[in-house]
Design an enzyme around this catalytic site. Structure first.
Site, short mmCIF file in Angstrom:
data_model
loop_
_atom_site.label_atom_id
_atom_site.label_comp_id
_atom_site.label_asym_id
_atom_site.label_seq_id
_atom_site.Cartn_x
_atom_site.Cartn_y
_atom_site.Cartn_z
CB SER A 140 -0.89 -0.19 1.12
OG SER A 140 -1.49 1.33 1.49
CE1 TYR A 165 -4.30 -2.07 4.87
CE2 TYR A 165 -3.49 0.28 4.16
CZ TYR A 165 -4.02 -1.23 3.74
OH TYR A 165 -3.91 -1.29 2.47
#
Length: 348
Positions: A140, A165
Site C-alpha cells: 500500500s 494498517y
C-alpha cells in the site's frame, strides 16, 4: 476434462492461478481479466462484513462462469488452505486479501493482526511448501507514512508508518523478503495508490461522497480539503497486476549491500509503486464528482484524521520500465464511469 465444484467449472489440464480476496474490489477485477485471457482462476475470500457483503457476492456472481471456482476461506484457516494448494498445485499466487482501511485499524486492530500478519505468514508458508513460482502481494502507498518527499519512490526509506494498517503492509514486505532470501520464493509487492472505479469499496471517500451527495447529506472533508491523492482507475491497476504476475521477481545482480536498494535484493524480491503518477487536489476531485452527478455537495471541513496523510504521489518509473505500465484513465473519465455504475447498481 473439467471438475464441477460449487457450480463452476475448472479445467484440470491447466494449472489455475490463485487469487485471494477474490470478492474484493481489485481481486474480482483481476480475476475477470485473467478469465478473459483464457486463464483458470481459483478465488478465495472470507466475505467478512467490514463493508456490504452483498456487494462482494454480486462481484462474485459476475464471475460465476467457466474458468472460475470460488471457495469461502479465511487466511487463518491453514489446514483448508493447504488442501486447496495440494489439490490445484498453484504456480502463481496473487495475494490481494487483507483487512483494509486506515481509520478502521484504530477501532479493530486485531482484525489487521489476524488477516495481514498471521494470514500473510500462512500464505508465505503455503507458497514455500507447495513450490509456488511467483507470489504477487498487495502492499500500500500507506507505507510511506511520515515521508514528505514527493513523488513517493520505491527507493525511499519507509520505516515511519503512521497507522497500524500501514505497519502491517510494511511488515508484509519484510516477511516476503525473508522468504525470498531463505527459500528462493519469488515475491513481488505492489504498493497500490487510491484505487477507484465501478464495483469499488464503500468505505472509500469517493464512494461515501457519491452516496451522501445524492442523498442531500453533508460530506466530511478532512484537513480542511488541503489534500492530494494519486487516484488510480481500476482498469489501470488490473493491467499492472496481471502484467507483473507473468514476470516473477529475480535477484538483482547489481544490488549493493553497502548501499542497499530497498525496492530490490540479491534475492528474488521486488517492490513496485502502482499508481497514476498524477495526484489530484481533493477539492478538484469533489468538483469533478459534482459535475458527474449534476449536483453540488454540502461540505463540512474537518481537521486531519488520525493515521491519515496529506498527500500521495507515485513514482512509477520502475514499473513502466519493467512491464510497460502506462495508466491512461484520467479522473474525469474514471469518475464518470463510476457514477454511471453507481446509479445503475443502486438504482438512484
Amino acid at each position: 476434462m473439467t471438475k464441477k465444484i460449487n457450480g463452476s467449472a475448472v479445467m484440470s489440464n491447466q494449472t489455475p492461478i490463485l487469487v485471494t480476496g477474490a470478492a474484493g474490489f481489485i481481486g474480482a477485477a483481476v480475476s475477470q481479466c485473467l478469465i478473459d485471457q483464457g486463464k483458470q482462476v481459483v478465488g478465495i475470500d472470507n466475505l467478512n462484513d467490514y463493508y456490504d457483503v452483498q456487494l462482494k457476492k454480486d462481484r462474485l456472481a459476475a464471475l460465476e462462469q467457466s474458468g472460475f471456482r470460488f471457495e469461502k476461506l479465511d487466511l487463518v484457516d491453514y489446514q483448508h488452505l493447504q488442501g486447496l494448494f495440494s489439490e490445484y498445485g498453484f504456480k502463481t499466487v496473487i495475494h490481494l486479501a487483507a483487512q483494509a482501511g486506515v481509520r478502521y485499524s484504530l477501532e479493530n486492530p486485531q482484525a489487521y493482526v489476524d488477516s495481514n500478519l498471521t494470514g500473510f505468514v500462512n500464505m508465505l508458508e503455503l507458497c514455500r511448501h507447495n513450490s509456488v513460482e511467483h507470489l504477487v502481494f498487495a502492499s500500500s502507498s500507506s507505507v510511506y507514512g511520515a515521508n514528505k518527499t514527493m513523488p513517493f519512490s520505491i527507493k525511499h526509506n519507509v520505516d515511519h508508518p503512521v497507522s497500524l494498517y500501514a505497519a502491517t503492509k510494511k511488515s508484509n514486505e519484510l516477511l516476503a523478503h525473508s522468504y525470498a532470501h531463505l527459500y528462493g520464493l519469488p515475491c513481488t509487492g505492489l504498493r497500490f495508490f487510491t484505487v477507484y472505479g465501478p464495483w469499488g469499496r464503500p468505505d472509500m471517500a469517493y464512494f461515501k461522497f457519491t452516496k451522501a451527495i445524492l442523498a442531500d447529506q453533508t460530506i466530511e472533508v478532512f484537513n480542511h480539503g488541503d489534500m492530494r491523492r494519486d487516484f488510480t482507475y481500476i482498469d489501470d491497476i488490473v493491467d499492472g497486476v496481471v502484467k507483473i504476475a507473468d514476470k516473477p521477481a529475480q535477484g538483482n545482480s547489481h544490488w549493493n549491500a553497502k548501499h542497499p536498494d530497498p525496492s530490490s535484493s540479491y534475492a528474488p524480491y521486488q517492490i513496485y509503486n502502482i499508481g497514476n503518477n498524477k495526484p489530484v487536489e481533493l477539492m478538484h476531485f469533489i468538483e469533478v464528482l459534482e459535475s458527474c452527478l449534476g449536483k453540488k455537495a454540502k461540505i463540512k471541513l474537518l481537521p486531519m484524521a488520525d493515521g491519515d496523510v496529506k498527500e500521495t504521489y507515485a513514482d512509477i518509473d520502475q514499473l513502466q520500465i519493467d512491464v510497460g505500465f502506462n495508466p491512461s484513465v484520467q479522473i474525469e473519465q474514471g469518475l464518470q464511469r463510476f457514477v454511471g455504475w453507481y446509479q445503475d447498481y443502486y438504482k438512484v
